[in-house]
Design a protein around this motif. Structure first.
Motif, short mmCIF file in Angstrom:
data_model
loop_
_atom_site.label_atom_id
_atom_site.label_comp_id
_atom_site.label_asym_id
_atom_site.label_seq_id
_atom_site.Cartn_x
_atom_site.Cartn_y
_atom_site.Cartn_z
N ALA A 109 3.29 5.93 -2.86
CA ALA A 109 4.45 6.72 -3.28
C ALA A 109 4.52 6.80 -4.81
O ALA A 109 4.81 7.87 -5.37
CB ALA A 109 5.72 6.12 -2.72
N ALA A 110 4.24 5.68 -5.48
CA ALA A 110 4.28 5.69 -6.94
C ALA A 110 3.18 6.57 -7.50
O ALA A 110 3.40 7.32 -8.46
CB ALA A 110 4.14 4.26 -7.47
N VAL B 57 10.66 2.13 -1.29
CA VAL B 57 9.73 1.88 -0.19
C VAL B 57 9.82 0.43 0.27
O VAL B 57 9.87 0.14 1.47
CB VAL B 57 8.28 2.21 -0.62
N ILE B 58 9.85 -0.49 -0.68
CA ILE B 58 9.94 -1.91 -0.33
C ILE B 58 11.22 -2.18 0.47
O ILE B 58 11.20 -2.87 1.50
CB ILE B 58 9.88 -2.77 -1.61
N ALA B 59 12.33 -1.63 0.01
CA ALA B 59 13.60 -1.83 0.69
C ALA B 59 13.60 -1.22 2.08
O ALA B 59 14.15 -1.80 3.03
CB ALA B 59 14.74 -1.25 -0.15
N LYS B 60 12.98 -0.06 2.22
CA LYS B 60 12.93 0.64 3.51
C LYS B 60 12.30 -0.23 4.59
O LYS B 60 12.69 -0.16 5.77
CB LYS B 60 12.15 1.95 3.36
N HIS B 61 11.35 -1.04 4.21
CA HIS B 61 10.63 -1.88 5.18
C HIS B 61 11.27 -3.26 5.34
O HIS B 61 10.70 -4.12 6.03
CB HIS B 61 9.18 -2.03 4.75
N GLY B 62 12.42 -3.48 4.71
CA GLY B 62 13.08 -4.77 4.83
C GLY B 62 12.36 -5.88 4.09
O GLY B 62 12.56 -7.07 4.38
N ALA B 63 11.52 -5.51 3.13
CA ALA B 63 10.80 -6.48 2.31
C ALA B 63 11.54 -6.70 1.01
O ALA B 63 12.51 -6.00 0.69
CB ALA B 63 9.38 -5.98 2.03
N ALA C 59 0.83 -1.21 0.00
CA ALA C 59 0.00 0.00 0.00
C ALA C 59 0.86 1.26 0.00
O ALA C 59 0.58 2.22 -0.72
CB ALA C 59 -0.94 -0.01 1.21
N GLU C 60 1.92 1.25 0.81
CA GLU C 60 2.80 2.43 0.87
C GLU C 60 3.58 2.61 -0.43
O GLU C 60 3.76 3.74 -0.90
CB GLU C 60 3.75 2.30 2.05
#
Length: 278
Positions: free
Chosen positions: A26-27, A47-53, A21-22
């Protein structure tokens, strides 16, 4: 076999869904004339990297490598558009599909965004596609059948006034899917009713990605030479919306919506399940 999740596992999928969702938020905010689809990919990737995903898109899919963390499908592109150097123009319509894996659990969702001002029929197209998604999600209740979801999606689309130019084409050959420890799992979820079968009974712990794809013309598509990008055969524009949704004892929980689907489901007289993450 259909993977049935425990409440604890659904909570983990909710965490993955919020990452998606985040990333899509952002996109969406980055969409503007002059921006490339590759730049949108970079925004979601951060965003994905920021959350460790990690991305469940940028991977090998049955021998075909997809290079992006989003699918960026513009205008007549229905799904699976590869992000890159394409520059968005005012009036374009872009569908952005994104997924993420967190703690071994997958999330998957898609939105359609107008680039600046676009034609009225394109606005209608996106609205109808999104509305049909919510109509399908509203049927994700204990005791319903899979066909109830498909019938609701198709029925919503068929009831809408036709656009000034064109018609509603429900894309054939593509649809929603189960999701959990893998991105694509059983069952396949049609966006229309086909045959006489009712499909599986919906039980708590079932998690499905509901994703209608609609065009302003034909339901037929073809795949371009890149082996990924799916386009309408008549060149009409298309829209794609998607959410990952869990069925619980308390009702549907939209894992990839910030509010769990509460606001949109309330408009349809459906109470969303409580958010396991608070």
């Amino acid at each position: 076999m259909v993977e049935i999740k425990t409440p604890e596992q659904i909570a983990k999928m909710r965490a993955a869904g919020l990452v998606v969702a985040e990333a899509l938020k952002a996109a969406r905010e980055a969409v503007a004339p002059g921006v490339t689809t590759g730049e949108l990919n970079d925004v979601a990737d951060a965003v994905i990297a920021k959350h460790g995903a990690t991305s469940n898109f940028r991977a090998d899919h049955g021998g075909l490598w997809f290079p992006g963390v989003i699918c960026a499908s513009v205008n007549e592109e229905v799904v699976h558009g590869i992000p890159g150097e394409r520059v968005l123009k005012a009036g374009d319509l872009i569908s952005i599909d994104c997924g993420a894996i967190l703690d071994g659990w997958h999330g998957d969702a898609a939105i359609t965004v107008a680039v600046g001002e676009t034609a009225a029929e394109n606005v209608m197209l996106s609205r109808v596609t999104e509305g049909s998604m919510w109509a399908g999600i509203a049927q994700m209740k204990k005791g319903n059948r899979l066909v109830d979801v498909s019938r609701a999606i198709e029925g919503f689309i068929r009831r809408q006034p036709l656009p000034p130019k064109g018609k509603w084409g429900i894309t054939e050959g593509y649809g929603g899917h189960g999701i959990g420890t893998a991105m694509h799992m059983e069952p396949h979820v049609l966006n229309y009713v086909a045959g006489r079968g009712k499909g599986m009974k919906l039980v708590p712990g079932t998690v499905l990605a509901i994703e209608p794809m609609v065009s302003l013309g034909t339901p037929h598509t073809e795949v371009l030479a890149d082996d990924w990008t799916v386009v309408t055969t008549d060149g009409t524009w298309a829209s794609h919306w998607e959410h990952s949704v869990a069925i619980t004892e308390q009702g549907p929980l939209v894992l990839t919506a910030f509010d769990g689907g509460r606001a949109e489901l309330a408009k349809l007289g459906v109470t969303a399940a409580p958010d396991p993450l608070g």
